[in-house]
Design a protein around this motif. Sequence first.
Motif, short mmCIF file in Angstrom:
data_model
loop_
_atom_site.label_atom_id
_atom_site.label_comp_id
_atom_site.label_asym_id
_atom_site.label_seq_id
_atom_site.Cartn_x
_atom_site.Cartn_y
_atom_site.Cartn_z
N ASP A 1 46.55 -75.27 -15.08
CA ASP A 1 45.10 -75.42 -15.29
C ASP A 1 44.80 -76.48 -16.36
O ASP A 1 43.85 -77.25 -16.22
CB ASP A 1 44.48 -74.08 -15.67
N ASP B 1 45.60 -79.95 -14.86
CA ASP B 1 44.57 -80.29 -13.87
C ASP B 1 43.27 -80.69 -14.55
O ASP B 1 42.61 -81.66 -14.14
CB ASP B 1 44.34 -79.12 -12.93
N HIS C 1 45.34 -72.74 -23.57
CA HIS C 1 44.65 -73.26 -22.39
C HIS C 1 43.13 -73.16 -22.53
O HIS C 1 42.41 -74.02 -22.01
CB HIS C 1 45.11 -72.52 -21.13
N ILE D 1 41.15 -76.68 -22.03
CA ILE D 1 40.30 -76.86 -20.85
C ILE D 1 38.86 -77.11 -21.26
O ILE D 1 38.16 -77.96 -20.69
CB ILE D 1 40.43 -75.64 -19.92
#
Length: 328
Positions: free
Chosen positions: A98, A101, A70, A74
């Motif tokens: 996360d 999104d 992640h 991200i």
Amino acid sequence: MKYVIVGTGNISHTYLKALRALPASEAVGFISRGKTPGEAEGHLPCWPSLAAVDRPFDAVIVTTPNGLHHQSAIEAAGLGKHVLVEKPLDISQAAMDDMIDAAARHQVILAVSYQRRTNPDNQAVKQLLGRQAFGRVYSADLSCRFWRDQAYYDSAPYRGGYAIDGGGVFMQQASHNIDNYIWLFGMPERVQGELDTFAHRMEAEDHGAVVLRHADGMIGTIVASTCAPPGYPPRLEVSCEKGTFTLLNDRISEWHIAGIDNPATRVEPAPDDGASSPAITDSSRHEAVIEDFERAVAQDGTPLAEGNDARRATDLILRIYRCRAGSR
């Protein structure tokens, strides 16, 4: 497309090999926290972070340990870069939320390398299931009897633990096969199982067996192990209203289905590098994943294993792990 590969472990070189086999794809370098800036990996430069990359690139391939996926995904999405993640998507539902999104917010593609979906025999079975050509499916029995020696688990402090690997054989070695099971048959309604650690010094499981009950009544089973020397190719045996068939390492090895010709592309099973070793020597399926990823980017489409769909493998594995804790 131009790629930065995040991580310099064993699997990163499989991706490098795949990119070099594709004329329209290019690796421009690696992200490595263990190398000094400018130090080479695979004859390509290394940088300490994506923000430090000083060459144009379109996407990242994340090959860091499972529980760190992640972070890079991200960061890459925030830079407007498309993201291809080595399996699994991540090891917790919060981290996966996360990542998904971030990709949606920055309008980039997020995909996972569940390359077993690219195999022609798996795709043929998927199409037949979609048309309900088999009639009612009674059972699907998945066997992932692999082997890892103690040296593998001793090679890094996080191996076989929950904090970074996310678990043992179910999260790590069998994740590909579990994804393929879900892709074909969907998520089960109920999960029951037993997991334990037998042959290795490690925190998480090295063997387990689970029974899955689906909404349509189908009963599935999954046996996953890294204490089955010398290691065997994964096997999926299906019984249905029209008969039975078997997939051995993603190729149809047995076909006894009334009224439907065997759609197998080849008779012999594919070599399975992962059954007894983490080293992957055949990059052809990774090439197929990259080509599918690039089609999705070019057409603003959906990759074969996009984030929301690919997360289901982790979701199911986390349900399986609750069995070990005594919860259903």
